[in-house]
Scaffold this active site. Sequence first.
Site, PDB file in Angstrom:
ATOM      1  N   ASN A   1       0.810  -1.228   0.000  1.00 30.31           N
ATOM      2  CA  ASN A   1       0.000   0.000   0.000  1.00 30.31           C
ATOM      3  C   ASN A   1       0.840   1.274   0.000  1.00 30.31           C
ATOM      4  O   ASN A   1       0.475   2.264  -0.620  1.00 30.31           O
ATOM      5  CB  ASN A   1      -0.916   0.014   1.227  1.00 30.31           C
TER       6      ASN A   1
ATOM      7  N   SER B   1       5.656  11.078   7.350  1.00 27.64           N
ATOM      8  CA  SER B   1       5.182  10.995   8.740  1.00 27.64           C
ATOM      9  C   SER B   1       6.284  11.251   9.746  1.00 27.64           C
ATOM     10  O   SER B   1       7.475  11.000   9.482  1.00 27.64           O
ATOM     11  CB  SER B   1       4.622   9.586   8.979  1.00 27.64           C
TER      12      SER B   1
ATOM     13  N   TYR C   1       6.270   0.835   9.414  1.00 28.38           N
ATOM     14  CA  TYR C   1       5.466   1.908   8.809  1.00 28.38           C
ATOM     15  C   TYR C   1       6.376   3.112   8.539  1.00 28.38           C
ATOM     16  O   TYR C   1       6.360   3.699   7.445  1.00 28.38           O
ATOM     17  CB  TYR C   1       4.312   2.266   9.740  1.00 28.38           C
TER      18      TYR C   1
ATOM     19  N   LYS D   1       7.438   5.128   5.051  1.00 27.01           N
ATOM     20  CA  LYS D   1       7.286   6.577   4.808  1.00 27.01           C
ATOM     21  C   LYS D   1       8.623   7.177   4.368  1.00 27.01           C
ATOM     22  O   LYS D   1       8.675   8.019   3.477  1.00 27.01           O
ATOM     23  CB  LYS D   1       6.750   7.256   6.074  1.00 27.01           C
TER      24      LYS D   1
END
Length: 256
Positions: free
Chosen positions: A84, A109, A146, A150
């Site tokens: 994703n 982020s 995650y 990013k």
Amino acid sequence: MDDPVLLTGAGGRVGEAILDGLAEEYEWRLLLHSPPDGEPDHEYMIGDVTDDALVRAAVEGVGAIIHLAGDPRPEASWDSVLANNIDGTQKMYEAAVEEGVEKFVYASSNHAVGAFETDERTPEMYREDDDFLLDGTELPRPGNLYGVSKATGEVLGRYYHDTYGIDVCNVRIGNLTRGHPPIDYERGQAMWLSYPDCAHLHQRALEADYDFEIVYGISDNDRKYYSIERAREALGYDPQDNSAHFDGEEKVVEES
Ligand SMILES: NC(=O)C1=CN([C@@H]2O[C@H](COP(=O)(O)OP(=O)(O)OC[C@H]3O[C@@H](n4cnc5c(N)ncnc54)[C@H](O)[C@@H]3O)[C@@H](O)[C@H]2O)C=CC1
Ligand SMILES: O=C1O[C@H](COP(=O)(O)O)[C@@H](O)[C@H](O)[C@H]1O
């Protein structure tokens, strides 16, 4: 920006903040992951950013892209962020340069640099009297997969800017909440991004002249450990909110 602007992940929280503030400012094309409940006020498409054909169709004829779509969970699995966040972002960039899109605004982020928050520095670095400050020139230092995804999105932007010349603005978004800062969460208050400041920051990222930027996306919080100077200088960002002006949900200081 006269051409349409593609907003991916438009059905999520950041998309909501941007559309709340900027619905009338641009000709939007929304990319939604699943069918909306009601009829959106803007042109929209439904699909997945890992789908090449869908991505090419979504990008056709737009002048700029705000790319939000992805798995936003700090605890997301590698399989999820690989598909994703990383693959989806690469497909967006590839289609963008083929279509001659001018600007690509990427939702990075705070988690791309989360590992700067060491046991030795916290919780002091979340407080107003502590002078620890990241300014966007530091290398990424993710604290989870995650965050790795990013940071990888930022590096993809570097590659597509250097190789194809597309203007890229990476926004390391802090903690977006509507109405008031997070409660009983010092870290969240330090990196709070209000809905109006989020919309304004993205408008500046669509309007300003730049080549490749990494900026922090937070309000003008007294507690901040992310500098917003680069966002001010490069984009003309002028945030109006400050988590210190709130006592819980109540705004206790009005700006002058
Ligand atoms: N909300 C926040 O405080 C922060 C958000 N971000 C980033 O901003 C972006 C948006 O985050 P939120 O709006 O909070 O998340 P959200 O989960 O509310 O919205 C993300 C949207 O992307 C869609 N999406 C996910 N995977 C997709 C795929 N493969 N193809 C098409 N659409 C897909 C989801 O269905 C959802 O509508 C994310 O990239 C996130 O990493 C970064 C830092 C802080
Ligand atoms: O990147 C993100 O960061 C925010 C803030 O992080 P948190 O660890 O303080 O929750 C998070 O809320 C958001 O979901 C995520 O995409």
